[in-house]
Write an enzyme that holds these catalytic residues in place. Structure first.
Site, PDB file in Angstrom:
ATOM      1  N   GLN A 109      35.437  38.265  34.779  1.00 23.83           N
ATOM      2  CA  GLN A 109      36.313  39.364  35.207  1.00 23.83           C
ATOM      3  C   GLN A 109      36.506  40.408  34.108  1.00 23.83           C
ATOM      4  OE1 GLN A 109      39.495  36.534  36.881  1.00 23.83           O
ATOM      5  NE2 GLN A 109      39.674  38.362  38.150  1.00 23.83           N
ATOM      6  N   GLY A 164      45.871  33.498  36.355  1.00 25.48           N
ATOM      7  CA  GLY A 164      44.600  32.961  35.889  1.00 25.48           C
ATOM      8  C   GLY A 164      43.603  34.077  35.710  1.00 25.48           C
ATOM      9  N   HIS A 189      34.857  32.221  40.235  1.00 25.52           N
ATOM     10  CA  HIS A 189      34.408  33.425  39.509  1.00 25.52           C
ATOM     11  C   HIS A 189      33.208  33.113  38.608  1.00 25.52           C
ATOM     12  CE1 HIS A 189      37.254  36.591  40.494  1.00 25.52           C
ATOM     13  NE2 HIS A 189      38.296  35.810  40.261  1.00 25.52           N
ATOM     14  N   HIS A 197      39.953  28.908  42.349  1.00 25.44           N
ATOM     15  CA  HIS A 197      39.722  30.349  42.420  1.00 25.44           C
ATOM     16  C   HIS A 197      39.019  30.847  41.141  1.00 25.44           C
ATOM     17  CE1 HIS A 197      41.225  34.578  43.453  1.00 25.44           C
ATOM     18  NE2 HIS A 197      40.801  34.692  42.219  1.00 25.44           N
ATOM     19  N   GLU A 198      39.538  30.433  39.979  1.00 24.92           N
ATOM     20  CA  GLU A 198      38.955  30.897  38.708  1.00 24.92           C
ATOM     21  C   GLU A 198      37.554  30.343  38.517  1.00 24.92           C
ATOM     22  OE1 GLU A 198      40.437  33.293  37.597  1.00 24.92           O
ATOM     23  OE2 GLU A 198      42.367  32.915  38.528  1.00 24.92           O
ATOM     24  N   CYS A 251      43.580  38.508  43.935  1.00 24.14           N
ATOM     25  CA  CYS A 251      42.716  38.459  42.754  1.00 24.14           C
ATOM     26  C   CYS A 251      42.810  39.777  42.000  1.00 24.14           C
ATOM     27  CB  CYS A 251      41.279  38.209  43.194  1.00 24.14           C
ATOM     28  SG  CYS A 251      40.089  38.203  41.844  1.00 24.14           S
ATOM     29  N   LEU A 252      42.891  39.700  40.670  1.00 21.26           N
ATOM     30  CA  LEU A 252      42.974  40.919  39.860  1.00 21.26           C
ATOM     31  C   LEU A 252      41.729  41.788  40.018  1.00 21.26           C
ATOM     32  CD1 LEU A 252      44.460  39.398  36.573  1.00 21.26           C
ATOM     33  CD2 LEU A 252      45.684  40.524  38.438  1.00 21.26           C
TER      34      LEU A 252
HETATM   35 NI    NI Z   1      40.276  36.202  40.839  1.00 21.93          NI
END
Ligand code: NI
Length: 184
Positions: free
Chosen positions: A51, A46, A145, A141-142, A99-100
């Protein structure tokens, strides 16, 4: 074409509250396509627009894509959601998240087990998704953000401060190594 760069903690742009999308322009559609490319490349399941530095309420999720031996995705089924909102929650679970935008770290986070999400697709059609377990966790989670919230905000203060210390040390080291590297 170069992929968009994923911002990493402690980049302040990850902390902005994203704006709702009032009109789905070509720019938004391009952004969504770019986000999918980044998600499969990283790889991740995701990604949220902030991000990649765009403070708009747009997420992409694909929790069950498959890759071949070379790690290339063979079965892509990305869900793109514009202005997603959680309208119903049920139960709780603990899931190990990463998380990226939070390099080299994972931790257990408490989330809702099932969520009902509403938003629109890239044509502006209303979409409603009922998600459970991994998919539910990923959406939560997304969507965090979009409000400038990272999963490390949802763990104990002690665990978070240990990570922040380690991350700062890592960044200092990268800076030192970068400064002493030969320049061509
Ligand atoms: Ni993330």
């Amino acid at each position: 074409m170069a992929l968009r760069e994923v911002l990493q903690f402690p980049d302040k742009r990850l902390r902005r509250v994203s704006e709702p999308i009032s009109e789905i322009t070509d720019e938004i559609r391009t952004l969504a396509a770019d986000m999918c490319e980044v998600m499969y490349d990283e790889p991740g399941i995701g990604l949220a627009a902030p991000q990649v530095g765009e403070a708009v309420r747009l997420i992409v999720v694909d929790t069950d894509w498959q890759s071949n031996e070379d790690g290339e995705p063979v079965e892509r089924n990305p869900l793109t959601l514009v202005n997603p909102e959680i309208v119903e929650r049920e139960g709780t679970l603990i899931w190990t998240e990463a998380c990226l935008s939070v390099p080299d770290f994972e931790a257990d986070v408490e989330r809702s087990e099932k969520v009902r999400i509403r938003g629109t697709d890239l044509e502006g059609n209303p979409v409603e998704i009922l998600a459970e377990e991994l998919k539910a966790v990923c959406f939560q989670h997304e969507m965090d953000h979009l409000d400038g919230v990272l999963f490390i905000d949802r763990i104990s203060r002690l665990k978070r401060s240990l990570y922040v210390k380690r991350r700062k040390k890592q960044l200092r080291r990268e800076l030192e190594e970068g400064a002493s590297a030969p320049r061509g």
